[in-house]
Design a protein around this motif. Sequence first.
Motif, short mmCIF file in Angstrom:
data_model
loop_
_atom_site.label_atom_id
_atom_site.label_comp_id
_atom_site.label_asym_id
_atom_site.label_seq_id
_atom_site.Cartn_x
_atom_site.Cartn_y
_atom_site.Cartn_z
N PRO A 234 -45.51 -103.72 -96.57
CA PRO A 234 -45.36 -102.65 -95.58
C PRO A 234 -45.74 -101.31 -96.20
O PRO A 234 -45.16 -100.89 -97.20
N VAL A 235 -46.72 -100.63 -95.63
CA VAL A 235 -47.24 -99.41 -96.22
C VAL A 235 -47.30 -98.31 -95.17
O VAL A 235 -47.56 -98.56 -93.99
N LYS A 236 -46.99 -97.09 -95.59
CA LYS A 236 -47.15 -95.91 -94.75
C LYS A 236 -47.77 -94.82 -95.60
O LYS A 236 -47.84 -94.94 -96.83
N THR A 237 -48.23 -93.77 -94.94
CA THR A 237 -48.75 -92.62 -95.67
C THR A 237 -47.91 -91.40 -95.35
O THR A 237 -47.31 -91.29 -94.28
N THR A 238 -47.86 -90.49 -96.29
CA THR A 238 -47.21 -89.19 -96.11
C THR A 238 -48.27 -88.12 -96.30
O THR A 238 -49.01 -88.14 -97.29
N GLU A 239 -48.36 -87.21 -95.32
CA GLU A 239 -49.38 -86.15 -95.31
C GLU A 239 -50.79 -86.72 -95.35
O GLU A 239 -51.70 -86.14 -95.95
N ALA A 240 -50.96 -87.83 -94.71
CA ALA A 240 -52.30 -88.39 -94.45
C ALA A 240 -52.25 -88.97 -93.05
O ALA A 240 -52.31 -90.18 -92.84
N HIS A 241 -52.11 -88.10 -92.08
CA HIS A 241 -51.90 -88.52 -90.70
C HIS A 241 -53.14 -89.20 -90.13
O HIS A 241 -53.04 -89.93 -89.13
N HIS A 242 -54.29 -89.00 -90.76
CA HIS A 242 -55.49 -89.69 -90.28
C HIS A 242 -55.45 -91.19 -90.60
O HIS A 242 -56.36 -91.92 -90.23
N PHE A 243 -54.40 -91.66 -91.26
CA PHE A 243 -54.19 -93.10 -91.38
C PHE A 243 -54.03 -93.72 -89.99
O PHE A 243 -54.43 -94.86 -89.76
N ARG A 244 -53.48 -92.95 -89.06
CA ARG A 244 -53.36 -93.46 -87.69
C ARG A 244 -54.74 -93.61 -87.05
O ARG A 244 -54.99 -94.57 -86.31
N ARG A 245 -55.62 -92.67 -87.33
CA ARG A 245 -56.99 -92.79 -86.82
C ARG A 245 -57.67 -94.02 -87.42
O ARG A 245 -58.34 -94.79 -86.71
N VAL A 246 -57.49 -94.25 -88.72
CA VAL A 246 -58.07 -95.41 -89.38
C VAL A 246 -57.53 -96.70 -88.76
O VAL A 246 -58.28 -97.65 -88.50
N ALA A 247 -56.23 -96.74 -88.49
CA ALA A 247 -55.65 -97.95 -87.88
C ALA A 247 -56.25 -98.23 -86.52
O ALA A 247 -56.55 -99.39 -86.18
N LEU A 248 -56.46 -97.20 -85.73
CA LEU A 248 -57.08 -97.37 -84.42
C LEU A 248 -58.52 -97.83 -84.55
O LEU A 248 -58.98 -98.73 -83.82
N GLN A 249 -59.27 -97.23 -85.47
CA GLN A 249 -60.67 -97.64 -85.67
C GLN A 249 -60.76 -99.10 -86.12
O GLN A 249 -61.56 -99.87 -85.58
N ARG A 250 -59.94 -99.45 -87.09
CA ARG A 250 -60.01 -100.81 -87.62
C ARG A 250 -59.58 -101.83 -86.56
O ARG A 250 -60.13 -102.94 -86.49
N HIS A 251 -58.63 -101.47 -85.71
CA HIS A 251 -58.20 -102.34 -84.62
C HIS A 251 -59.37 -102.65 -83.68
O HIS A 251 -59.61 -103.81 -83.31
N VAL A 252 -60.12 -101.62 -83.31
CA VAL A 252 -61.27 -101.81 -82.41
C VAL A 252 -62.34 -102.65 -83.10
O VAL A 252 -62.90 -103.59 -82.51
N LEU A 253 -62.64 -102.34 -84.36
CA LEU A 253 -63.70 -103.05 -85.07
C LEU A 253 -63.33 -104.52 -85.28
O LEU A 253 -64.19 -105.41 -85.16
N GLU A 254 -62.07 -104.80 -85.58
CA GLU A 254 -61.64 -106.19 -85.75
C GLU A 254 -61.75 -106.95 -84.44
O GLU A 254 -62.17 -108.11 -84.41
N THR A 255 -61.38 -106.31 -83.35
CA THR A 255 -61.47 -106.94 -82.04
C THR A 255 -62.91 -107.29 -81.71
O THR A 255 -63.20 -108.35 -81.12
N ARG A 256 -63.83 -106.43 -82.11
CA ARG A 256 -65.26 -106.66 -81.82
C ARG A 256 -65.94 -107.51 -82.88
O ARG A 256 -67.10 -107.90 -82.71
N GLY A 257 -65.27 -107.78 -83.99
CA GLY A 257 -65.89 -108.55 -85.06
C GLY A 257 -66.96 -107.78 -85.82
O GLY A 257 -67.93 -108.37 -86.32
N VAL A 258 -66.79 -106.46 -85.93
CA VAL A 258 -67.78 -105.59 -86.58
C VAL A 258 -67.34 -105.29 -88.01
O VAL A 258 -66.15 -105.06 -88.27
N ASP A 259 -68.28 -105.30 -88.93
CA ASP A 259 -68.00 -105.00 -90.33
C ASP A 259 -67.55 -103.55 -90.47
O ASP A 259 -68.30 -102.61 -90.17
#
Length: 401
Positions: A234-259
């Motif tokens: 279980p991992v979180k970030t402190t003062e790196a709020h763009h980790f949420r943006r990365v999680a959203l991007q990776r979620h979409v890419l995984e759903t589409r099967g994109v590298d």
Amino acid sequence: MPESTTRRPRPVRRVRRDVAASPFIVIWEATRACPLACHHCRAEARTARDPAELTTDEAVRLMRQITDFGRPAPLFVITGGDPFERPDLYDLIRQARELGLTPAVSPSATPALTSASLTRLRDAGATVISLSLDGASAERHDDFRGFDGVFGRTLRAWQSAHYAGLRVQINTTVTRTSMMDLPDIARLVRDRGALLWSVFFLIPTGRGRSLASLTAQECEDVLNFLYDIGSTIPVKTTEAHHFRRVALQRHVLETRGVDHVEALGLGALYRALRRRAERSGLIRPSRTRRPPIDVNSGRGLVFVSHTGEVSPSGFLPLPAGNVRDLPLTEIYRTSPVFTSLRDPGLLSGRCGDCEFRAACGGSRSRAFAVSGDPLAEEPWCAYVPGSFPYQDDLAAGLSAT
């Protein structure tokens, strides 16, 4: 019977409360006294306690003000300096429990951090402590902390805390010199067990102004590495709020099967961290991840200093009032410092133009430290607004968070 379906967890988690009315977490800097001399110290801690610290009675009054936010009560973290420098620490923890709070303690790895003191914390009513681990070796960690022996003391306290029945969060500060230690620190977290690994992205304030900053691209690489190992720990970030943006991007890419490496333009640092993580067995796609939580300075988070000054974060020293003069509830809900930070429409620069501004918002602390404007763009973010190729999928993901 209908075929059962498994609902995929949301990539970003929102707190179950109106953050304009009540914070998710209250952090109280009980003291700035600490015998260590850590290179990144926000508080620029000193050896002696400040005579202007909140007294025991004032600290109890603060805790009562926290309960005035209602139920569920905010998370309550007692930090420092080193909280063990306050002789009333155990009494304060008992008082917090009697008031209905669940206090967590963030001690420093000083000689006061013993198995006996950890047992006393548990007996007083603490359930969680956080320990800092900023290198995978004694040489790296002790140099960062300014004293020899701190690494070994931290590992012993980690084990003692488990024996005492305390849950342990491990905090790690990312610097240019420690980036490549991250897979080895993650392995320690996996093998020794932790409630959470919180990876802190440095804010150039306090003593941290002297440390070398990551580049925006290095941040992208590290954040994507952290997303990868979230399948194992279980991992979180402190003062790196763009980790949420990365999680959203990776979620979409995984759903589409994109590298994701090609789609996000990840670099050599990411590839090196990923290889080391794979060799250590830190990446297991089958495990459910802990989605990052949508909390930011002044928007779900409030900080109270050792003298009662209230600010949106310990790393964003914008005074909004003092609990000696005004109730914490009033300061949090009505201070212009706080209300402005809760309005993503006020963000400027790339953050103001970004489609992720409501879900991410960037580090307001880093924006202030670098530019003097807490609403300026996040300087450690490499994302160009609108450049993610699957905007329709992204819009669906943002609406679901």
